[in-house]
Design a protein around this motif. Structure first.
Motif, PDB file in Angstrom:
ATOM      1  N   GLY A  46      11.947 -33.157 -19.051  1.00 28.76           N
ATOM      2  CA  GLY A  46      11.553 -34.394 -19.638  1.00 28.76           C
ATOM      3  C   GLY A  46      10.656 -34.930 -18.463  1.00 28.76           C
ATOM      4  N   GLU A  47       9.493 -35.625 -18.923  1.00 25.14           N
ATOM      5  CA  GLU A  47       8.309 -35.982 -17.972  1.00 25.14           C
ATOM      6  C   GLU A  47       8.004 -37.720 -18.102  1.00 25.14           C
ATOM      7  N   ASP A  48       7.968 -38.323 -16.993  1.00 26.31           N
ATOM      8  CA  ASP A  48       7.591 -39.619 -17.061  1.00 26.31           C
ATOM      9  C   ASP A  48       6.157 -39.812 -16.450  1.00 26.31           C
ATOM     10  N   ILE A  49       5.238 -40.463 -17.293  1.00 26.22           N
ATOM     11  CA  ILE A  49       3.802 -40.535 -16.442  1.00 26.22           C
ATOM     12  C   ILE A  49       3.719 -41.998 -15.866  1.00 26.22           C
ATOM     13  N   GLN A  50       3.842 -41.998 -14.525  1.00 27.98           N
ATOM     14  CA  GLN A  50       3.943 -43.365 -14.086  1.00 27.98           C
ATOM     15  C   GLN A  50       2.348 -43.905 -13.720  1.00 27.98           C
ATOM     16  N   SER A  51       1.503 -43.138 -13.408  1.00 31.94           N
ATOM     17  CA  SER A  51       0.051 -43.475 -13.595  1.00 31.94           C
ATOM     18  C   SER A  51      -0.790 -42.314 -14.009  1.00 31.94           C
ATOM     19  N   ALA A  52      -2.292 -42.523 -13.832  1.00 32.85           N
ATOM     20  CA  ALA A  52      -3.006 -41.412 -14.203  1.00 32.85           C
ATOM     21  C   ALA A  52      -2.979 -40.324 -13.042  1.00 32.85           C
ATOM     22  N   THR A  53      -2.477 -40.728 -12.119  1.00 30.94           N
ATOM     23  CA  THR A  53      -2.222 -39.552 -11.052  1.00 30.94           C
ATOM     24  C   THR A  53      -0.926 -39.219 -10.643  1.00 30.94           C
ATOM     25  N   THR A  54       0.025 -39.952 -11.175  1.00 29.72           N
ATOM     26  CA  THR A  54       1.230 -39.725 -10.703  1.00 29.72           C
ATOM     27  C   THR A  54       2.185 -39.622 -11.737  1.00 29.72           C
ATOM     28  N   ARG A  55       3.012 -38.672 -11.761  1.00 29.36           N
ATOM     29  CA  ARG A  55       4.244 -38.488 -12.861  1.00 29.36           C
ATOM     30  C   ARG A  55       5.457 -37.834 -12.472  1.00 29.36           C
ATOM     31  N   THR A  56       6.693 -38.120 -12.837  1.00 26.38           N
ATOM     32  CA  THR A  56       7.932 -37.613 -12.427  1.00 26.38           C
ATOM     33  C   THR A  56       8.532 -36.958 -13.378  1.00 26.38           C
ATOM     34  N   ALA A  57       9.350 -35.961 -13.259  1.00 28.67           N
ATOM     35  CA  ALA A  57       9.837 -35.022 -14.059  1.00 28.67           C
ATOM     36  C   ALA A  57      11.351 -34.573 -13.687  1.00 28.67           C
ATOM     37  N   ILE A  58      12.226 -34.266 -14.706  1.00 31.07           N
ATOM     38  CA  ILE A  58      13.271 -33.683 -14.438  1.00 31.07           C
ATOM     39  C   ILE A  58      13.652 -32.379 -15.240  1.00 31.07           C
ATOM     40  N   GLN A  59      13.738 -31.228 -14.711  1.00 35.53           N
ATOM     41  CA  GLN A  59      14.135 -30.181 -15.443  1.00 35.53           C
ATOM     42  C   GLN A  59      15.630 -29.613 -15.494  1.00 35.53           C
ATOM     43  N   GLU A  60      16.292 -29.180 -16.440  1.00 32.57           N
ATOM     44  CA  GLU A  60      17.532 -28.590 -16.418  1.00 32.57           C
ATOM     45  C   GLU A  60      17.668 -27.336 -16.758  1.00 32.57           C
ATOM     46  N   ILE A  61      18.122 -26.365 -15.904  1.00 27.67           N
ATOM     47  CA  ILE A  61      18.414 -24.987 -16.319  1.00 27.67           C
ATOM     48  C   ILE A  61      19.937 -24.653 -16.602  1.00 27.67           C
ATOM     49  N   ASN A  62      20.109 -24.226 -17.877  1.00 34.76           N
ATOM     50  CA  ASN A  62      21.518 -24.131 -18.108  1.00 34.76           C
ATOM     51  C   ASN A  62      22.074 -22.847 -17.455  1.00 34.76           C
ATOM     52  N   VAL A  63      23.335 -22.832 -16.958  1.00 33.09           N
ATOM     53  CA  VAL A  63      23.840 -22.086 -16.093  1.00 33.09           C
ATOM     54  C   VAL A  63      24.241 -20.839 -16.844  1.00 33.09           C
ATOM     55  N   THR A  64      24.180 -19.583 -16.576  1.00 34.95           N
ATOM     56  CA  THR A  64      24.436 -18.424 -17.286  1.00 34.95           C
ATOM     57  C   THR A  64      25.421 -17.510 -16.370  1.00 34.95           C
ATOM     58  N   GLU A  65      25.929 -16.628 -16.837  1.00 35.60           N
ATOM     59  CA  GLU A  65      26.958 -15.797 -15.874  1.00 35.60           C
ATOM     60  C   GLU A  65      26.369 -15.092 -14.911  1.00 35.60           C
ATOM     61  N   GLU A  66      25.212 -14.672 -14.953  1.00 37.20           N
ATOM     62  CA  GLU A  66      24.468 -13.967 -13.885  1.00 37.20           C
ATOM     63  C   GLU A  66      24.163 -14.836 -12.571  1.00 37.20           C
ATOM     64  N   MET A  67      24.239 -16.000 -12.670  1.00 34.04           N
ATOM     65  CA  MET A  67      23.760 -16.920 -11.489  1.00 34.04           C
ATOM     66  C   MET A  67      25.353 -16.977 -10.553  1.00 34.04           C
ATOM     67  N   PRO A  68      25.056 -16.513  -9.211  1.00 31.94           N
ATOM     68  CA  PRO A  68      26.208 -16.407  -8.592  1.00 31.94           C
ATOM     69  C   PRO A  68      26.293 -17.866  -7.944  1.00 31.94           C
ATOM     70  N   ASP A  69      27.265 -18.275  -7.065  1.00 32.64           N
ATOM     71  CA  ASP A  69      27.738 -19.452  -6.422  1.00 32.64           C
ATOM     72  C   ASP A  69      26.498 -19.921  -5.675  1.00 32.64           C
ATOM     73  N   SER A  70      25.790 -19.251  -4.776  1.00 35.90           N
ATOM     74  CA  SER A  70      24.839 -19.601  -3.949  1.00 35.90           C
ATOM     75  C   SER A  70      23.605 -18.353  -4.118  1.00 35.90           C
ATOM     76  N   PHE A  71      22.535 -18.974  -3.994  1.00 38.32           N
ATOM     77  CA  PHE A  71      21.235 -18.034  -4.074  1.00 38.32           C
ATOM     78  C   PHE A  71      20.081 -18.747  -3.735  1.00 38.32           C
ATOM     79  N   GLU A  72      18.911 -17.987  -3.621  1.00 34.40           N
ATOM     80  CA  GLU A  72      17.750 -18.420  -3.322  1.00 34.40           C
ATOM     81  C   GLU A  72      16.994 -18.677  -4.489  1.00 34.40           C
ATOM     82  N   LEU A  73      16.632 -20.244  -4.856  1.00 28.07           N
ATOM     83  CA  LEU A  73      15.997 -20.431  -6.245  1.00 28.07           C
ATOM     84  C   LEU A  73      14.625 -20.771  -6.256  1.00 28.07           C
TER      85      LEU A  73
END
Length: 240
Positions: A46-73
């Protein structure tokens, strides 16, 4: 934030020049787990346009079984031009205060086999892990991948459900779905949840496909005659 449901990523994009509305396309960043691309995955953006040069966003990645408890993303954001890309990397760890409650409730209704395997609870939310299957190979004419849940506590208060993630595959002339339904965090005083599965069938669809000659061909939505399935409610006790 990395909990039992999602990896949630918030970011701010600032540019010296105005950004087009679809400068980043769909906006979803590709990701890696310890420098390896996952074999499967899903999520939202999801993305929000704050101005012509600025925007904020949130991304969600659904957790799967292959994701360990800690890792380099690793994250890759692709710009409007193919040569424009931004690369990020950060170590992450799953939160530790996650409670897992075995359920192992199964029922078969109208050709759909449903098994709810467990509940996961934390301060950030909850999830229902479940598997469903039905005979057939046509995803558009299936119902096993469209299961949702109504949840109320012992006092009749509804727990708000949210969209989750799932994966479907064809195995031996059957459609198999492995999914996780998400819901809001529950109050510590909750001792019991009554869960009612139901089907949330799509009401439209269709689209366009391109044949081997590069010609566009429209195809219609074929799932409009599917009937909802009425599952039985079941109760899960929440240990103190």
């Amino acid at each position: 934030m990395y909990d039992q449901n999602n990896i949630t990523i918030g970011y701010i994009i600032e540019s010296e020049e105005p950004l087009g509305e679809y400068y980043f396309g769909g906006g979803i960043m590709d990701y890696t787990i310890d420098d390896e691309s996952p074999s499967r995955g899903s999520g939202s953006y999801g993305e929000d346009i704050q101005s012509a040069t600025t925007r904020t966003a949130i991304q969600e990645i659904n957790v799967t079984e292959e994701m360990p408890d800690s890792f380099e993303l690793g994250l890759i954001l692709q710009g409007e031009n193919d040569e424009e890309a931004w690369y990020f990397s950060t170590p992450i760890e799953k939160i530790t205060d996650i409670r897992t409650i075995p359920v192992n409730h199964s029922q078969s209704v109208d050709g759909i086999d449903l098994t709810v395997t467990e509940l996961s609870l934390s301060e950030t939310g909850g999830s229902i892990s479940y598997e469903s299957s039905e005979i057939g190979t046509d995803f558009e004419l299936s119902r096993g991948g469209d299961i949702a849940f109504r949840i109320v506590d012992q006092d009749g208060n509804e727990v708000i459900s949210n969209s989750g993630g799932g994966l479907g595959e064809v195995v031996d002339n059957s459609l198999l779905f492995t999914s996780k339904g998400q819901f809001d965090a529950i109050d510590p005083s909750v001792t019991e949840l009554t869960i009612t599965p139901y089907t949330a069938l799509p009401i439209d669809g269709g689209g366009v496909e391109i044949d081997e000659n590069g010609v566009d061909k429209a195809f219609e939505f074929r799932g409009g005659n599917l009937k909802d399935v009425e599952f039985e409610s079941f109760t899960v006790e929440i240990p103190n």
